[in-house]
Design a protein around this motif. Structure first.
Motif, PDB file in Angstrom:
ATOM      1  N   LEU A   1      -2.172  -0.443   4.706  1.00  0.00           N
ATOM      2  CA  LEU A   1      -1.184  -0.130   5.742  1.00  0.00           C
ATOM      3  C   LEU A   1       0.214  -0.379   5.206  1.00  0.00           C
ATOM      4  N   PRO A   2       1.213   0.280   5.818  1.00  0.00           N
ATOM      5  CA  PRO A   2       2.590  -0.060   5.436  1.00  0.00           C
ATOM      6  C   PRO A   2       2.839  -1.554   5.668  1.00  0.00           C
ATOM      7  N   ALA A   3       3.588  -2.165   4.793  1.00  0.00           N
ATOM      8  CA  ALA A   3       3.851  -3.613   4.882  1.00  0.00           C
ATOM      9  C   ALA A   3       4.428  -4.002   6.231  1.00  0.00           C
ATOM     10  N   ARG A   4       5.326  -3.196   6.780  1.00  0.00           N
ATOM     11  CA  ARG A   4       5.944  -3.543   8.066  1.00  0.00           C
ATOM     12  C   ARG A   4       4.922  -3.517   9.203  1.00  0.00           C
ATOM     13  N   ILE A   5       3.875  -2.710   9.066  1.00  0.00           N
ATOM     14  CA  ILE A   5       2.825  -2.656  10.083  1.00  0.00           C
ATOM     15  C   ILE A   5       1.918  -3.877   9.952  1.00  0.00           C
ATOM     16  N   MET A   6       1.533  -4.218   8.740  1.00  0.00           N
ATOM     17  CA  MET A   6       0.677  -5.396   8.531  1.00  0.00           C
ATOM     18  C   MET A   6       1.359  -6.668   9.019  1.00  0.00           C
ATOM     19  N   ALA A   7       2.675  -6.726   8.924  1.00  0.00           N
ATOM     20  CA  ALA A   7       3.421  -7.927   9.320  1.00  0.00           C
ATOM     21  C   ALA A   7       3.735  -7.966  10.813  1.00  0.00           C
ATOM     22  N   ALA A   8       3.482  -6.879  11.523  1.00  0.00           N
ATOM     23  CA  ALA A   8       3.847  -6.806  12.940  1.00  0.00           C
ATOM     24  C   ALA A   8       3.084  -7.842  13.765  1.00  0.00           C
ATOM     25  N   THR A   9       3.825  -8.557  14.610  1.00  0.00           N
ATOM     26  CA  THR A   9       3.213  -9.522  15.518  1.00  0.00           C
ATOM     27  C   THR A   9       3.243  -9.018  16.959  1.00  0.00           C
ATOM     28  N   SER A  10       3.839  -7.851  17.154  1.00  0.00           N
ATOM     29  CA  SER A  10       3.865  -7.211  18.461  1.00  0.00           C
ATOM     30  C   SER A  10       3.039  -5.918  18.363  1.00  0.00           C
ATOM     31  N   PRO A  11       2.763  -5.274  19.489  1.00  0.00           N
ATOM     32  CA  PRO A  11       1.919  -4.082  19.452  1.00  0.00           C
ATOM     33  C   PRO A  11       2.470  -2.978  18.545  1.00  0.00           C
TER      34      PRO A  11
ATOM     35  N   SER B   1      -1.417  -6.101  17.157  1.00  0.00           N
ATOM     36  CA  SER B   1      -0.627  -6.551  16.014  1.00  0.00           C
ATOM     37  C   SER B   1      -1.127  -5.888  14.738  1.00  0.00           C
ATOM     38  N   GLY B   2      -0.393  -6.076  13.673  1.00  0.00           N
ATOM     39  CA  GLY B   2      -0.831  -5.591  12.378  1.00  0.00           C
ATOM     40  C   GLY B   2      -2.122  -6.245  11.938  1.00  0.00           C
ATOM     41  N   ALA B   3      -2.280  -7.520  12.235  1.00  0.00           N
ATOM     42  CA  ALA B   3      -3.509  -8.233  11.878  1.00  0.00           C
ATOM     43  C   ALA B   3      -4.718  -7.624  12.583  1.00  0.00           C
ATOM     44  N   ALA B   4      -4.530  -7.183  13.826  1.00  0.00           N
ATOM     45  CA  ALA B   4      -5.632  -6.569  14.566  1.00  0.00           C
ATOM     46  C   ALA B   4      -6.041  -5.238  13.920  1.00  0.00           C
ATOM     47  N   ILE B   5      -5.063  -4.466  13.461  1.00  0.00           N
ATOM     48  CA  ILE B   5      -5.387  -3.198  12.789  1.00  0.00           C
ATOM     49  C   ILE B   5      -6.110  -3.476  11.480  1.00  0.00           C
ATOM     50  N   LEU B   6      -5.618  -4.436  10.745  1.00  0.00           N
ATOM     51  CA  LEU B   6      -6.246  -4.769   9.470  1.00  0.00           C
ATOM     52  C   LEU B   6      -7.697  -5.208   9.678  1.00  0.00           C
ATOM     53  N   ALA B   7      -7.947  -6.027  10.694  1.00  0.00           N
ATOM     54  CA  ALA B   7      -9.320  -6.446  11.000  1.00  0.00           C
ATOM     55  C   ALA B   7     -10.172  -5.234  11.374  1.00  0.00           C
ATOM     56  N   HIS B   8      -9.590  -4.315  12.121  1.00  0.00           N
ATOM     57  CA  HIS B   8     -10.288  -3.076  12.497  1.00  0.00           C
ATOM     58  C   HIS B   8     -10.704  -2.296  11.258  1.00  0.00           C
ATOM     59  N   LEU B   9      -9.797  -2.146  10.326  1.00  0.00           N
ATOM     60  CA  LEU B   9     -10.075  -1.367   9.117  1.00  0.00           C
ATOM     61  C   LEU B   9     -11.149  -2.016   8.239  1.00  0.00           C
ATOM     62  N   GLN B  10     -11.374  -3.311   8.418  1.00  0.00           N
ATOM     63  CA  GLN B  10     -12.362  -4.028   7.619  1.00  0.00           C
ATOM     64  C   GLN B  10     -13.750  -4.056   8.249  1.00  0.00           C
ATOM     65  N   GLN B  11     -13.888  -3.440   9.427  1.00  0.00           N
ATOM     66  CA  GLN B  11     -15.203  -3.378  10.073  1.00  0.00           C
ATOM     67  C   GLN B  11     -16.155  -2.528   9.230  1.00  0.00           C
ATOM     68  N   PRO B  12     -17.420  -2.934   9.085  1.00  0.00           N
ATOM     69  CA  PRO B  12     -18.371  -2.144   8.293  1.00  0.00           C
ATOM     70  C   PRO B  12     -18.517  -0.702   8.763  1.00  0.00           C
ATOM     71  N   PHE B  13     -18.502  -0.484  10.075  1.00  0.00           N
ATOM     72  CA  PHE B  13     -18.644   0.895  10.561  1.00  0.00           C
ATOM     73  C   PHE B  13     -17.429   1.749  10.211  1.00  0.00           C
ATOM     74  N   MET B  14     -16.266   1.121  10.033  1.00  0.00           N
ATOM     75  CA  MET B  14     -15.089   1.880   9.614  1.00  0.00           C
ATOM     76  C   MET B  14     -15.177   2.238   8.137  1.00  0.00           C
ATOM     77  N   ALA B  15     -15.739   1.350   7.317  1.00  0.00           N
ATOM     78  CA  ALA B  15     -15.942   1.672   5.905  1.00  0.00           C
ATOM     79  C   ALA B  15     -16.870   2.875   5.789  1.00  0.00           C
ATOM     80  N   ASP B  16     -17.905   2.903   6.598  1.00  0.00           N
ATOM     81  CA  ASP B  16     -18.829   4.041   6.618  1.00  0.00           C
ATOM     82  C   ASP B  16     -18.091   5.314   7.047  1.00  0.00           C
ATOM     83  N   TYR B  17     -17.293   5.206   8.113  1.00  0.00           N
ATOM     84  CA  TYR B  17     -16.515   6.342   8.615  1.00  0.00           C
ATOM     85  C   TYR B  17     -15.568   6.876   7.542  1.00  0.00           C
ATOM     86  N   PHE B  18     -14.791   5.987   6.916  1.00  0.00           N
ATOM     87  CA  PHE B  18     -13.836   6.430   5.892  1.00  0.00           C
ATOM     88  C   PHE B  18     -14.539   7.025   4.680  1.00  0.00           C
TER      89      PHE B  18
END
Length: 113
Positions: free
Chosen positions: A9-19, A76-93
């Protein structure tokens, strides 16, 4: 995909603490639309139950059956990052390149007002 090409993700998105929100468009190869829709429908309930998911929707164009528009909003950015690390997302990608028309994706990041 990132500001510095150093992460998922873009660095500014990963660092986001707001939605943060992402919209994107994908065009699907001829003959693959039904299979892609089935794949998306299979993961939507899992995504929507993830911690930090505020909203996640996928729409299909009325004018072009092969065009899909995605909109997602995360706490937050952390929530997106956790989403991207889900096993079903790895399968999807791993499957997406077989469905999409190269160069037709249009991702964009924003922050809700």
């Amino acid at each position: 995909m990132s500001d510095t090409d150093e992460g998922p993700l873009p660095a500014r998105i990963m660092a986001a603490t707001s939605p943060v929100a992402m919209f994107g468009e994908a065009r699907i190869r001829p003959g693959k639309v039904a299979e892609f829709e089935e794949l998306i429908r299979s993961i939507l309930p899992k995504i929507r139950q993830e911690d930090g998911c505020i909203h996640y929707t996928v729409n299909r164009s009325h004018d072009d059956d092969s065009a899909f528009v995605l909109y997602e909003e995360w706490e937050s950015g952390a929530a997106i990052l956790a989403h991207l690390q889900q096993p079903f997302m790895a399968d999807y990608f791993g499957k997406v390149p077989g469905f999409t028309v190269p160069g037709a994706e249009l991702p964009g990041w924003s922050s809700p007002l």
